[in-house]
Motif scaffolding. Structure first.
Motif, PDB file in Angstrom:
ATOM      1  N   ASP A  15       0.797  -1.444   0.459  1.00  0.00           N
ATOM      2  CA  ASP A  15       0.040   0.123  -0.258  1.00  0.00           C
ATOM      3  C   ASP A  15       1.026   1.283   0.240  1.00  0.00           C
ATOM      4  OD1 ASP A  15      -1.359   2.236   0.516  1.00  0.00           O
ATOM      5  OD2 ASP A  15      -2.738   1.262   2.131  1.00  0.00           O
ATOM      6  N   ILE A  16       0.553   2.123  -0.674  1.00  0.00           N
ATOM      7  CA  ILE A  16       1.696   3.309  -1.019  1.00  0.00           C
ATOM      8  C   ILE A  16       1.630   4.309   0.042  1.00  0.00           C
ATOM      9  CG2 ILE A  16      -0.048   4.735  -2.617  1.00  0.00           C
ATOM     10  CD1 ILE A  16       3.104   5.581  -4.388  1.00  0.00           C
ATOM     11  N   VAL A  38      -6.073   4.952  -5.572  1.00  0.00           N
ATOM     12  CA  VAL A  38      -4.718   5.127  -5.121  1.00  0.00           C
ATOM     13  C   VAL A  38      -5.187   6.570  -4.043  1.00  0.00           C
ATOM     14  CG1 VAL A  38      -3.670   6.151  -6.674  1.00  0.00           C
ATOM     15  CG2 VAL A  38      -2.778   5.142  -4.885  1.00  0.00           C
ATOM     16  N   ALA A 120       0.828   2.667 -10.244  1.00  0.00           N
ATOM     17  CA  ALA A 120       1.469   2.015 -11.532  1.00  0.00           C
ATOM     18  C   ALA A 120       0.227   3.217 -11.550  1.00  0.00           C
ATOM     19  CB  ALA A 120       0.926   0.995 -11.498  1.00  0.00           C
ATOM     20  N   SER A 122      -2.553   5.241 -13.746  1.00  0.00           N
ATOM     21  CA  SER A 122      -3.709   5.065 -14.886  1.00  0.00           C
ATOM     22  C   SER A 122      -3.941   4.123 -14.635  1.00  0.00           C
ATOM     23  CB  SER A 122      -3.574   5.874 -16.149  1.00  0.00           C
ATOM     24  OG  SER A 122      -2.815   7.443 -17.112  1.00  0.00           O
ATOM     25  N   THR A 123      -3.540   3.057 -14.238  1.00  0.00           N
ATOM     26  CA  THR A 123      -4.096   1.580 -14.916  1.00  0.00           C
ATOM     27  C   THR A 123      -4.927   1.343 -13.965  1.00  0.00           C
ATOM     28  OG1 THR A 123      -2.503   0.445 -12.761  1.00  0.00           O
ATOM     29  CG2 THR A 123      -1.391   0.615 -15.048  1.00  0.00           C
ATOM     30  N   GLY A 124      -5.258   1.821 -13.517  1.00  0.00           N
ATOM     31  CA  GLY A 124      -6.913   1.797 -13.074  1.00  0.00           C
ATOM     32  C   GLY A 124      -8.181   2.018 -13.574  1.00  0.00           C
ATOM     33  N   ALA A 125      -8.697   3.592 -12.809  1.00  0.00           N
ATOM     34  CA  ALA A 125     -10.154   3.722 -13.206  1.00  0.00           C
ATOM     35  C   ALA A 125      -9.531   4.281 -14.841  1.00  0.00           C
ATOM     36  CB  ALA A 125     -10.710   4.957 -12.713  1.00  0.00           C
ATOM     37  N   TYR A 126      -8.297   4.684 -14.657  1.00  0.00           N
ATOM     38  CA  TYR A 126      -8.260   5.432 -16.235  1.00  0.00           C
ATOM     39  C   TYR A 126      -8.147   4.312 -17.114  1.00  0.00           C
ATOM     40  CZ  TYR A 126      -8.529  10.150 -14.465  1.00  0.00           C
ATOM     41  OH  TYR A 126      -8.781  10.885 -13.957  1.00  0.00           O
ATOM     42  N   HIS A 159      -0.286  -3.146  -6.528  1.00  0.00           N
ATOM     43  CA  HIS A 159      -1.016  -4.151  -5.982  1.00  0.00           C
ATOM     44  C   HIS A 159      -1.442  -5.102  -5.801  1.00  0.00           C
ATOM     45  CE1 HIS A 159      -4.392  -1.430  -3.339  1.00  0.00           C
ATOM     46  NE2 HIS A 159      -3.506  -1.664  -2.689  1.00  0.00           N
TER      47      HIS A 159
HETATM   48  P1  ADP Z   1      -5.853   6.114 -12.441  1.00  0.00           P
HETATM   49  O1  ADP Z   1      -6.851   6.711 -12.258  1.00  0.00           O
HETATM   50  O2  ADP Z   1      -4.819   6.979 -12.982  1.00  0.00           O
HETATM   51  O3  ADP Z   1      -5.655   4.695 -13.219  1.00  0.00           O
HETATM   52  P2  ADP Z   1      -6.117   4.257  -9.715  1.00  0.00           P
HETATM   53  O4  ADP Z   1      -6.439   4.903  -8.750  1.00  0.00           O
HETATM   54  O5  ADP Z   1      -7.763   3.960 -10.270  1.00  0.00           O
HETATM   55  O6  ADP Z   1      -5.940   5.674 -10.748  1.00  0.00           O
HETATM   56  O7  ADP Z   1      -5.456   3.080 -10.444  1.00  0.00           O
HETATM   57  C1  ADP Z   1      -3.606   3.161 -10.708  1.00  0.00           C
HETATM   58  C2  ADP Z   1      -3.364   1.929  -9.478  1.00  0.00           C
HETATM   59  O8  ADP Z   1      -3.113   1.890  -8.358  1.00  0.00           O
HETATM   60  C3  ADP Z   1      -3.800   0.972 -10.171  1.00  0.00           C
HETATM   61  O9  ADP Z   1      -2.812  -0.074 -10.047  1.00  0.00           O
HETATM   62  C4  ADP Z   1      -4.336   0.141  -8.937  1.00  0.00           C
HETATM   63  O10 ADP Z   1      -4.071  -1.085  -8.154  1.00  0.00           O
HETATM   64  C5  ADP Z   1      -3.789   1.020  -7.904  1.00  0.00           C
HETATM   65  N1  ADP Z   1      -3.614   1.281  -6.442  1.00  0.00           N
HETATM   66  C6  ADP Z   1      -4.937   1.912  -5.799  1.00  0.00           C
HETATM   67  N2  ADP Z   1      -4.324   1.686  -4.403  1.00  0.00           N
HETATM   68  C7  ADP Z   1      -3.155   1.558  -4.109  1.00  0.00           C
HETATM   69  C8  ADP Z   1      -2.500   1.767  -3.528  1.00  0.00           C
HETATM   70  N3  ADP Z   1      -3.266   1.753  -1.634  1.00  0.00           N
HETATM   71  N4  ADP Z   1      -1.646   1.111  -2.727  1.00  0.00           N
HETATM   72  C9  ADP Z   1      -0.650   1.393  -4.262  1.00  0.00           C
HETATM   73  N5  ADP Z   1      -1.344   1.259  -5.376  1.00  0.00           N
HETATM   74  C10 ADP Z   1      -2.556   0.763  -4.979  1.00  0.00           C
END
Ligand code: ADP
Length: 279
Positions: A15-16, A38, A120, A122-126, A159
């Motif tokens: 967890d960052i 994140v 990472a 942009s790799t989640g919701a984006y 994650h």
């Molecule tokens: P974005 O909108 O830029 O895509 P997100 O938050 O949806 O951002 O996701 C970006 C990345 O962060 C994803 O790969 C997700 O798995 C990761 N992530 C989410 N929560 C955490 C956390 N607490 N610590 C580290 N990485 C996280």
């Protein structure tokens, strides 16, 4: 040069918000007013003062970065950057993502940050494809660190196990590590011995750097650090295996909530070695 830079980069699963580094990077949106993923986790962990400071920043454009204090986080600063939304790859997404990493590093350096952790972006919701995003992240950070000596450690926090392997692959690719260097069998036996010595020294240096990072990130001291580094370096056949070994150790430290001084027990070292050499 590439070797020295590789030692300033590490990958951890976790967890960052828990990273004990000078700055953590937030994958924010253009409003900087918090959202899910994140971003949500960072705002929850930092507390309401972070949102207050963000309100005064007037948003942030895609590919740019802004910096705030870390408030209740272990990190002193949060660098907020806005990654591109994936749109098929022809809308400048790659360059915008690289810009997020570059601008974040430049801004962090302007505040004398020495250690920094990235999610990472942009790799989640984006929706940016994970492997492509990770390769851009690793390449951009490596290039920047090669030019600029002031950041001593950049940590990629992931994650999940899939992302973790992708970071290791990307690091190996960027370091130019051939999985199995060809041509060795044509050389003299003496050359092979010297190569083995060089390979050990390079892997040992990498492991030393990553153990120091684990100590710094978690605020611990590994009493048997030297012997451990030696055992791991002898067992690891290449950089990927060495990274796997230190990652297994890092997970063990996190899961067991290790604090203060610790002697890594023999049975744990045996388990790490098992993980390390697994194909
Ligand atoms: P974005 O909108 O830029 O895509 P997100 O938050 O949806 O951002 O996701 C970006 C990345 O962060 C994803 O790969 C997700 O798995 C990761 N992530 C989410 N929560 C955490 C956390 N607490 N610590 C580290 N990485 C996280």
């Amino acid at each position: 040069m590439a070797d020295a830079v590789t030692n300033r980069i590490s990958v951890v699963e976790g967890d960052i918000t828990q990273q004990h580094v000078d700055a953590i990077v937030n994958a924010a949106n253009t409003t900087l007013l918090g959202s899910g993923g994140v971003d949500g986790a960072i705002h929850r962990a930092a507390g309401p003062d972070l949102l207050e400071e963000c309100r005064a920043l007037g948003g942030c454009q895609t590919g740019e970065a802004k910096i705030t204090k870390g408030y209740r986080l272990p990190a002193r600063y949060v660098v907020h950057t806005v990654g591109p939304v994936w749109n098929g790859g022809r809308k400048g997404e790659d360059e915008l993502l690289a810009s997020c990493y570059r601008k974040s590093l430049e801004l962090a350096e302007s505040q004398e940050v020495k250690t920094i952790a990235f999610p990472a972006i942009s790799t989640g919701a984006y929706g940016f494809p994970l492997a492509r995003a990770i390769l851009i992240a690793v390449k951009t950070v490596t290039e920047h660190l090669t030019r600029s000596p002031s950041i001593t450690q950049a940590v990629f926090v992931c994650h999940n196990d899939r992302a973790f392997r992708m970071y290791l692959d990307a690091l190996a690719e960027v370091a130019g590590e051939p999985a199995n260097a060809p041509g060795k069998r044509e050389r003299e036996a003496g050359d092979a011995d010297r190569d083995r010595g060089d390979a050990y020294a390079a892997i040992r240096e990498q492991i030393d750097g990553q153990l120091k990072m684990i100590e710094a990130v978690h605020g611990i001291r590994i009493v048997n650090c030297d012997a451990l580094a030696d055992t791991l370096a002898r067992a690891a056949g290449d950089r990927t295996q060495a990274s796997r070994a230190t990652a297994a150790l890092n997970s063990w430290v996190v899961i067991n909530n290790i604090r203060g001084e610790i002697e890594i027990p023999d049975d744990m070292i045996a388990r790490i070695l098992e993980q390390t050499t697994k194909k």
